[in-house]
Design a protein around this motif. Structure first.
Motif, PDB file in Angstrom:
ATOM      1  N   VAL A   1       0.859  -1.181   0.000  1.00 39.03           N
ATOM      2  CA  VAL A   1       0.000   0.000   0.000  1.00 39.03           C
ATOM      3  C   VAL A   1       0.892   1.227   0.000  1.00 39.03           C
ATOM      4  O   VAL A   1       1.888   1.283   0.724  1.00 39.03           O
ATOM      5  CB  VAL A   1      -0.923   0.018   1.241  1.00 39.03           C
ATOM      6  N   ALA A   2       0.553   2.210  -0.828  1.00 39.29           N
ATOM      7  CA  ALA A   2       1.313   3.467  -0.891  1.00 39.29           C
ATOM      8  C   ALA A   2       0.381   4.637  -0.615  1.00 39.29           C
ATOM      9  O   ALA A   2      -0.715   4.703  -1.163  1.00 39.29           O
ATOM     10  CB  ALA A   2       1.962   3.627  -2.264  1.00 39.29           C
ATOM     11  N   TYR A   3       0.822   5.524   0.254  1.00 40.66           N
ATOM     12  CA  TYR A   3       0.125   6.775   0.529  1.00 40.66           C
ATOM     13  C   TYR A   3       1.002   7.871  -0.056  1.00 40.66           C
ATOM     14  O   TYR A   3       2.176   7.978   0.300  1.00 40.66           O
ATOM     15  CB  TYR A   3      -0.035   7.006   2.033  1.00 40.66           C
ATOM     16  N   ALA A   4       0.455   8.678  -0.947  1.00 36.47           N
ATOM     17  CA  ALA A   4       1.303   9.646  -1.635  1.00 36.47           C
ATOM     18  C   ALA A   4       0.549  10.934  -1.939  1.00 36.47           C
ATOM     19  O   ALA A   4      -0.673  10.995  -1.842  1.00 36.47           O
ATOM     20  CB  ALA A   4       1.835   9.032  -2.930  1.00 36.47           C
ATOM     21  N   ARG A   5       1.310  11.941  -2.319  1.00 39.50           N
ATOM     22  CA  ARG A   5       0.764  13.256  -2.644  1.00 39.50           C
ATOM     23  C   ARG A   5       1.087  13.592  -4.099  1.00 39.50           C
ATOM     24  O   ARG A   5       2.201  13.388  -4.563  1.00 39.50           O
ATOM     25  CB  ARG A   5       1.396  14.300  -1.725  1.00 39.50           C
ATOM     26  N   ILE A   6       0.089  14.131  -4.784  1.00 34.35           N
ATOM     27  CA  ILE A   6       0.285  14.639  -6.139  1.00 34.35           C
ATOM     28  C   ILE A   6       0.417  16.150  -6.022  1.00 34.35           C
ATOM     29  O   ILE A   6      -0.389  16.811  -5.361  1.00 34.35           O
ATOM     30  CB  ILE A   6      -0.899  14.246  -7.051  1.00 34.35           C
ATOM     31  N   ALA A   7       1.427  16.705  -6.648  1.00 31.17           N
ATOM     32  CA  ALA A   7       1.769  18.117  -6.511  1.00 31.17           C
ATOM     33  C   ALA A   7       0.800  19.039  -7.254  1.00 31.17           C
ATOM     34  O   ALA A   7       0.114  18.615  -8.185  1.00 31.17           O
ATOM     35  CB  ALA A   7       3.185  18.352  -7.033  1.00 31.17           C
ATOM     36  N   PRO A   8       0.754  20.315  -6.851  1.00 29.64           N
ATOM     37  CA  PRO A   8      -0.085  21.300  -7.538  1.00 29.64           C
ATOM     38  C   PRO A   8       0.228  21.370  -9.036  1.00 29.64           C
ATOM     39  O   PRO A   8       1.386  21.250  -9.445  1.00 29.64           O
ATOM     40  CB  PRO A   8       0.271  22.618  -6.850  1.00 29.64           C
TER      41      PRO A   8
ATOM     42  N   GLY B   1      -8.695  15.744  -2.014  1.00 22.64           N
ATOM     43  CA  GLY B   1      -8.059  16.887  -2.639  1.00 22.64           C
ATOM     44  C   GLY B   1      -8.996  17.621  -3.578  1.00 22.64           C
ATOM     45  O   GLY B   1     -10.187  17.330  -3.662  1.00 22.64           O
ATOM     46  N   SER B   2      -8.420  18.599  -4.268  1.00 20.69           N
ATOM     47  CA  SER B   2      -9.201  19.413  -5.194  1.00 20.69           C
ATOM     48  C   SER B   2      -8.407  19.654  -6.469  1.00 20.69           C
ATOM     49  O   SER B   2      -7.193  19.478  -6.514  1.00 20.69           O
ATOM     50  CB  SER B   2      -9.587  20.738  -4.537  1.00 20.69           C
ATOM     51  N   LEU B   3      -9.131  20.085  -7.485  1.00 22.99           N
ATOM     52  CA  LEU B   3      -8.557  20.354  -8.802  1.00 22.99           C
ATOM     53  C   LEU B   3      -8.721  21.825  -9.143  1.00 22.99           C
ATOM     54  O   LEU B   3      -9.663  22.467  -8.676  1.00 22.99           O
ATOM     55  CB  LEU B   3      -9.267  19.503  -9.859  1.00 22.99           C
ATOM     56  N   VAL B   4      -7.837  22.349  -9.960  1.00 25.37           N
ATOM     57  CA  VAL B   4      -7.987  23.722 -10.458  1.00 25.37           C
ATOM     58  C   VAL B   4      -9.298  23.801 -11.230  1.00 25.37           C
ATOM     59  O   VAL B   4     -10.160  24.633 -10.950  1.00 25.37           O
ATOM     60  CB  VAL B   4      -6.797  24.135 -11.348  1.00 25.37           C
ATOM     61  N   ASP B   5      -9.444  22.942 -12.228  1.00 23.35           N
ATOM     62  CA  ASP B   5     -10.670  22.740 -13.013  1.00 23.35           C
ATOM     63  C   ASP B   5     -10.842  21.238 -13.148  1.00 23.35           C
ATOM     64  O   ASP B   5      -9.857  20.494 -13.083  1.00 23.35           O
ATOM     65  CB  ASP B   5     -10.556  23.351 -14.410  1.00 23.35           C
ATOM     66  N   GLY B   6     -12.063  20.794 -13.354  1.00 19.85           N
ATOM     67  CA  GLY B   6     -12.306  19.377 -13.542  1.00 19.85           C
ATOM     68  C   GLY B   6     -12.750  19.083 -14.962  1.00 19.85           C
ATOM     69  O   GLY B   6     -13.347  19.934 -15.623  1.00 19.85           O
ATOM     70  N   CYS B   7     -12.448  17.888 -15.430  1.00 24.05           N
ATOM     71  CA  CYS B   7     -12.826  17.497 -16.778  1.00 24.05           C
ATOM     72  C   CYS B   7     -13.160  16.011 -16.769  1.00 24.05           C
ATOM     73  O   CYS B   7     -12.281  15.170 -16.573  1.00 24.05           O
ATOM     74  CB  CYS B   7     -11.683  17.794 -17.737  1.00 24.05           C
ATOM     75  N   ILE B   8     -14.450  15.703 -16.949  1.00 22.05           N
ATOM     76  CA  ILE B   8     -14.889  14.314 -16.903  1.00 22.05           C
ATOM     77  C   ILE B   8     -15.622  13.942 -18.183  1.00 22.05           C
ATOM     78  O   ILE B   8     -16.211  14.784 -18.852  1.00 22.05           O
ATOM     79  CB  ILE B   8     -15.796  14.062 -15.678  1.00 22.05           C
TER      80      ILE B   8
ATOM     81  N   ASN C   1      -7.025  17.465 -15.765  1.00 20.89           N
ATOM     82  CA  ASN C   1      -7.469  17.621 -14.380  1.00 20.89           C
ATOM     83  C   ASN C   1      -6.300  18.031 -13.484  1.00 20.89           C
ATOM     84  O   ASN C   1      -5.786  17.217 -12.705  1.00 20.89           O
ATOM     85  CB  ASN C   1      -8.109  16.327 -13.879  1.00 20.89           C
ATOM     86  N   PRO C   2      -5.860  19.297 -13.567  1.00 21.88           N
ATOM     87  CA  PRO C   2      -4.724  19.732 -12.759  1.00 21.88           C
ATOM     88  C   PRO C   2      -5.090  19.852 -11.278  1.00 21.88           C
ATOM     89  O   PRO C   2      -6.132  20.395 -10.916  1.00 21.88           O
ATOM     90  CB  PRO C   2      -4.370  21.095 -13.346  1.00 21.88           C
ATOM     91  N   VAL C   3      -4.212  19.321 -10.436  1.00 27.10           N
ATOM     92  CA  VAL C   3      -4.399  19.397  -8.983  1.00 27.10           C
ATOM     93  C   VAL C   3      -4.316  20.850  -8.549  1.00 27.10           C
ATOM     94  O   VAL C   3      -3.481  21.617  -9.041  1.00 27.10           O
ATOM     95  CB  VAL C   3      -3.339  18.526  -8.275  1.00 27.10           C
ATOM     96  N   CYS C   4      -5.177  21.240  -7.617  1.00 24.81           N
ATOM     97  CA  CYS C   4      -5.190  22.623  -7.121  1.00 24.81           C
ATOM     98  C   CYS C   4      -4.032  22.837  -6.139  1.00 24.81           C
ATOM     99  O   CYS C   4      -2.936  23.157  -6.556  1.00 24.81           O
ATOM    100  CB  CYS C   4      -6.542  22.947  -6.494  1.00 24.81           C
ATOM    101  N   VAL C   5      -4.253  22.669  -4.863  1.00 26.90           N
ATOM    102  CA  VAL C   5      -3.198  22.896  -3.870  1.00 26.90           C
ATOM    103  C   VAL C   5      -2.458  21.607  -3.570  1.00 26.90           C
ATOM    104  O   VAL C   5      -1.237  21.550  -3.603  1.00 26.90           O
ATOM    105  CB  VAL C   5      -3.772  23.518  -2.577  1.00 26.90           C
ATOM    106  N   THR C   6      -3.204  20.566  -3.280  1.00 25.73           N
ATOM    107  CA  THR C   6      -2.599  19.264  -2.999  1.00 25.73           C
ATOM    108  C   THR C   6      -3.621  18.174  -3.233  1.00 25.73           C
ATOM    109  O   THR C   6      -4.823  18.427  -3.266  1.00 25.73           O
ATOM    110  CB  THR C   6      -2.057  19.202  -1.555  1.00 25.73           C
ATOM    111  N   PHE C   7      -3.134  16.962  -3.398  1.00 28.86           N
ATOM    112  CA  PHE C   7      -4.021  15.825  -3.595  1.00 28.86           C
ATOM    113  C   PHE C   7      -3.358  14.605  -2.977  1.00 28.86           C
ATOM    114  O   PHE C   7      -2.248  14.238  -3.344  1.00 28.86           O
ATOM    115  CB  PHE C   7      -4.284  15.583  -5.086  1.00 28.86           C
ATOM    116  N   GLU C   8      -4.044  13.987  -2.035  1.00 31.21           N
ATOM    117  CA  GLU C   8      -3.548  12.792  -1.356  1.00 31.21           C
ATOM    118  C   GLU C   8      -4.259  11.579  -1.949  1.00 31.21           C
ATOM    119  O   GLU C   8      -5.468  11.621  -2.193  1.00 31.21           O
ATOM    120  CB  GLU C   8      -3.854  12.849   0.143  1.00 31.21           C
ATOM    121  N   VAL C   9      -3.515  10.509  -2.152  1.00 30.47           N
ATOM    122  CA  VAL C   9      -4.115   9.306  -2.727  1.00 30.47           C
ATOM    123  C   VAL C   9      -3.518   8.065  -2.060  1.00 30.47           C
ATOM    124  O   VAL C   9      -2.342   8.059  -1.685  1.00 30.47           O
ATOM    125  CB  VAL C   9      -3.926   9.276  -4.263  1.00 30.47           C
TER     126      VAL C   9
END
Length: 130
Positions: free
Chosen positions: A15-22, A49-56, A113-121
């Motif tokens: 299992v990996a806990y990680a952060r995706i950068a802004p 986390g949150s995204l700058v803008d979302g695209c689905i 789907n660019p990450v806003c401030v931070t995104f944990e996964v």
């Protein structure tokens, strides 16, 4: 029951806990995390986390752009699979909410789907039987 069912035997691995950068793309970021951890196949087990803008993706094969800033990811599920050429492909689906509280769901479009401030996964490795 669907006619195209596939059953794959295997076991769960690390299992990996990680952060995706802004400003890094969510889908590409998950693929990069798997590469960094040496996961050929994995499941997304949790995210925050949150995204700058979302695209689905939409039912008709189009794309729905959800304007931010700070489009919240309400839920995220998916998997990463190794392709026959050795590259990784993440298939992520989720629910997002725009700044006004409108809710949308569907598959996340890679590269949009660019990450806003931070995104944990949280990722869990899948080890299919040979």
């Amino acid at each position: 029951m669907t006619k195209n069912s596939v059953v794959e035997m295997g076991s769960m691995g690390r299992v990996a806990y990680a952060r995706i950068a802004p400003n890094e793309d969510l889908v590409v970021g998950v693929e990069k995390l798997c590469l960094a951890e040496g996961f050929s196949n994995a499941f997304v087990r949790g995210a925050l986390g949150s995204l700058v803008d979302g695209c689905i993706g939409t039912r008709d094969g189009g794309v729905k752009h959800v304007k931010g800033p700070a489009v919240e990811v309400v839920s995220l599920a998916g998997e990463v699979r190794k392709r026959s050429d050795g590259s990784l492909k993440a298939s992520l689906t989720g629910v997002i909410a725009d700044p006004e509280g409108n809710v949308f769901g569907g598959p996340f479009a890679a590269g949009l789907n660019p990450v806003c401030v931070t995104f944990e996964v949280t990722l869990e490795e899948w080890l299919p039987d040979a």
